[in-house]
Design a protein around this motif. Structure first.
Motif, PDB file in Angstrom:
ATOM      1  N   HIS A   1       6.123  86.536   5.982  1.00  0.00           N
ATOM      2  CA  HIS A   1       7.099  85.947   5.147  1.00  0.00           C
ATOM      3  C   HIS A   1       6.528  84.745   4.304  1.00  0.00           C
ATOM      4  O   HIS A   1       5.552  83.921   5.112  1.00  0.00           O
ATOM      5  CB  HIS A   1       8.112  85.130   5.730  1.00  0.00           C
TER       6      HIS A   1
ATOM      7  N   ASN B   1       6.108  85.499  13.637  1.00  0.00           N
ATOM      8  CA  ASN B   1       6.705  85.314  12.352  1.00  0.00           C
ATOM      9  C   ASN B   1       6.056  83.893  11.916  1.00  0.00           C
ATOM     10  O   ASN B   1       5.649  83.719  10.934  1.00  0.00           O
ATOM     11  CB  ASN B   1       7.886  85.751  12.012  1.00  0.00           C
TER      12      ASN B   1
ATOM     13  N   GLY C   1       8.214  91.051   4.772  1.00  0.00           N
ATOM     14  CA  GLY C   1       9.375  90.582   5.347  1.00  0.00           C
ATOM     15  C   GLY C   1       9.869  91.512   6.680  1.00  0.00           C
ATOM     16  O   GLY C   1       9.455  92.769   6.630  1.00  0.00           O
TER      17      GLY C   1
ATOM     18  N   SER D   1      13.024  92.590   7.304  1.00  0.00           N
ATOM     19  CA  SER D   1      14.203  93.031   7.447  1.00  0.00           C
ATOM     20  C   SER D   1      14.595  94.289   7.420  1.00  0.00           C
ATOM     21  O   SER D   1      15.424  94.731   7.569  1.00  0.00           O
ATOM     22  CB  SER D   1      15.044  92.351   6.038  1.00  0.00           C
TER      23      SER D   1
ATOM     24  N   HIS E   1      14.474  91.737   2.939  1.00  0.00           N
ATOM     25  CA  HIS E   1      13.119  92.347   2.753  1.00  0.00           C
ATOM     26  C   HIS E   1      12.692  91.928   1.258  1.00  0.00           C
ATOM     27  O   HIS E   1      13.170  92.997   0.510  1.00  0.00           O
ATOM     28  CB  HIS E   1      13.007  93.772   3.370  1.00  0.00           C
ATOM     29  N   THR E   2      11.896  91.022   0.964  1.00  0.00           N
ATOM     30  CA  THR E   2      11.467  90.861  -0.449  1.00  0.00           C
ATOM     31  C   THR E   2      10.466  91.751  -0.847  1.00  0.00           C
ATOM     32  O   THR E   2       9.418  91.950  -0.154  1.00  0.00           O
ATOM     33  CB  THR E   2      10.990  89.286  -0.391  1.00  0.00           C
TER      34      THR E   2
ATOM     35  N   ASN F   1      15.845  85.535   7.976  1.00  0.00           N
ATOM     36  CA  ASN F   1      15.727  86.791   8.768  1.00  0.00           C
ATOM     37  C   ASN F   1      15.736  86.505  10.174  1.00  0.00           C
ATOM     38  O   ASN F   1      16.202  87.365  10.906  1.00  0.00           O
ATOM     39  CB  ASN F   1      14.275  87.437   8.538  1.00  0.00           C
TER      40      ASN F   1
ATOM     41  N   HIS G   1      13.296  82.654   3.175  1.00  0.00           N
ATOM     42  CA  HIS G   1      13.069  83.917   3.534  1.00  0.00           C
ATOM     43  C   HIS G   1      12.952  84.286   5.156  1.00  0.00           C
ATOM     44  O   HIS G   1      13.710  84.922   5.607  1.00  0.00           O
ATOM     45  CB  HIS G   1      11.915  84.894   2.807  1.00  0.00           C
ATOM     46  N   MET G   2      11.952  83.507   5.610  1.00  0.00           N
ATOM     47  CA  MET G   2      11.572  83.653   7.130  1.00  0.00           C
ATOM     48  C   MET G   2      12.861  83.276   8.026  1.00  0.00           C
ATOM     49  O   MET G   2      13.295  83.673   8.854  1.00  0.00           O
ATOM     50  CB  MET G   2      10.541  83.017   7.406  1.00  0.00           C
TER      51      MET G   2
END
Length: 321
Positions: free
Chosen positions: A158, A118, A217, A219, A8-9, A167, A163-164
């Protein structure tokens, strides 16, 4: 299961500008203003209210699903009979899609919609004209004037493809175990509620420390699912995707992730939103140990009210849950 850790950024201004073609700065942000914990009142009630609505909706969803199973049984029997007598089309694309869909586990089918959402949001970030709207509603930031809706929407947001991808891979990996353990309705309620709860924990942490920043994010929600599975099945064997020869128990993996995020929170690391990670983990552990008993197993009175309302609206006898 093979999985890396969820991400989770937390996106300070400089990092955000590096990842997108235009600077993502909320024009309504009030980072320079003094900290005010009164700003957390609305997010708190939003978290409580959204969680209640999520589990209430999940209970109704389960009721309606059980009710329709008998009807769908006869419909499927009729469809199978028609399929046998109807001439088959060669290269039927629709049939191939149906075969692929039915080859998935129930958990994989459940998270397909989440993954699609997403991907759509990720594509919206690439549209320059949508940038102001995306910044306002799809980034959680306790310094922004828009506080509540981003707590949910940012969990589908995202900016970086990597990153996406990470996750969504983790969500896909744990979906089968989680949905078989909770059921698709309860799983969805836990996922969405944990996403909002993790955003609220992030708000509280940022407001307490004064380390304001923008976060995106899924996460936080994914951490809740991961923590729930690891708490319920602590002896399950996991492995890191790039090092499949090294395995470890789910309980040890959860402890390691929590330790890393705790260290990141204490030391002020900014690459990840460690508070959101910990919030999601706490929610998942709490739900398995206590929440399931307190919430899901006490849904019958609510379902009965829905059943009575549905029966009166339909003007006839209704099904039972």
């Amino acid at each position: 299961m093979e999985t890396p850790g969820p991400a989770h950024t937390e996106t300070p201004k400089s990092a955000v500008q590096h990842r997108t073609p235009t600077p993502m700065v909320d024009p309504e942000a009030t980072i320079s203003s003094p900290r005010s914990f009164g700003r957390l009142v609305r997010p708190f009630f939003f978290t409580v209210g959204f969680t209640g609505c999520s589990f209430g909706s999940a209970a109704i969803w389960q009721y309606e699903s059980l009710k329709s199973q008998i009807q769908s049984y006869f419909s499927e029997a009729r469809a199978d009979w028609l399929e046998k007598i109807r001439p088959q089309k060669r290269g039927d694309f629709r049939k191939e899609i149906n075969q692929w869909w039915h080859s998935l586990t129930e958990g994989q089918r459940t998270v397909t919609g989440i993954i699609a959402a997403n991907v759509i949001v990720f594509c919206c970030w690439r549209v320059r004209s949508l940038q102001p709207f995306m910044v306002r509603y799809f980034i959680s930031n306790p310094a922004s004037k828009t506080l509540c809706s981003p707590m949910l929407l940012s969990t589908f947001s995202h900016i970086s493809f990597y990153h996406m991808a990470v996750n969504m891979y983790i969500l896909w990996s744990f979906s089968t175990s989680a949905v078989s353990m909770l059921g698709r309705e309860q799983f969805t309620a836990v996922y969405l509620s944990a996403g909002v709860f993790s955003s609220f924990v992030s708000y509280v942490c940022k407001m307490s420390t004064g380390r304001f920043g923008q976060s995106v994010g899924a996460s936080g929600a994914i951490m809740a699912i991961l923590a729930a599975v690891c708490t319920k099945i602590p002896e399950a064997k996991l492995a890191i995707i790039f090092l499949p020869m090294f395995t470890f128990t789910a309980a040890n993996a959860l402890k390691a992730i929590i330790a890393m995020d705790t260290a990141g929170l204490v030391l002020g690391w900014r690459f990840f939103d460690h508070a959101a990670h910990l919030g999601g983990a706490v929610f998942g552990i709490w739900y398995i140990l206590l929440g399931h008993e307190w919430i899901w197993k006490n849904r019958e009175p609510f379902v009965k009210v829905w059943h009575d309302l549905r029966t009166r609206r339909g003007g006839g006898p209704g099904g039972s849950a």
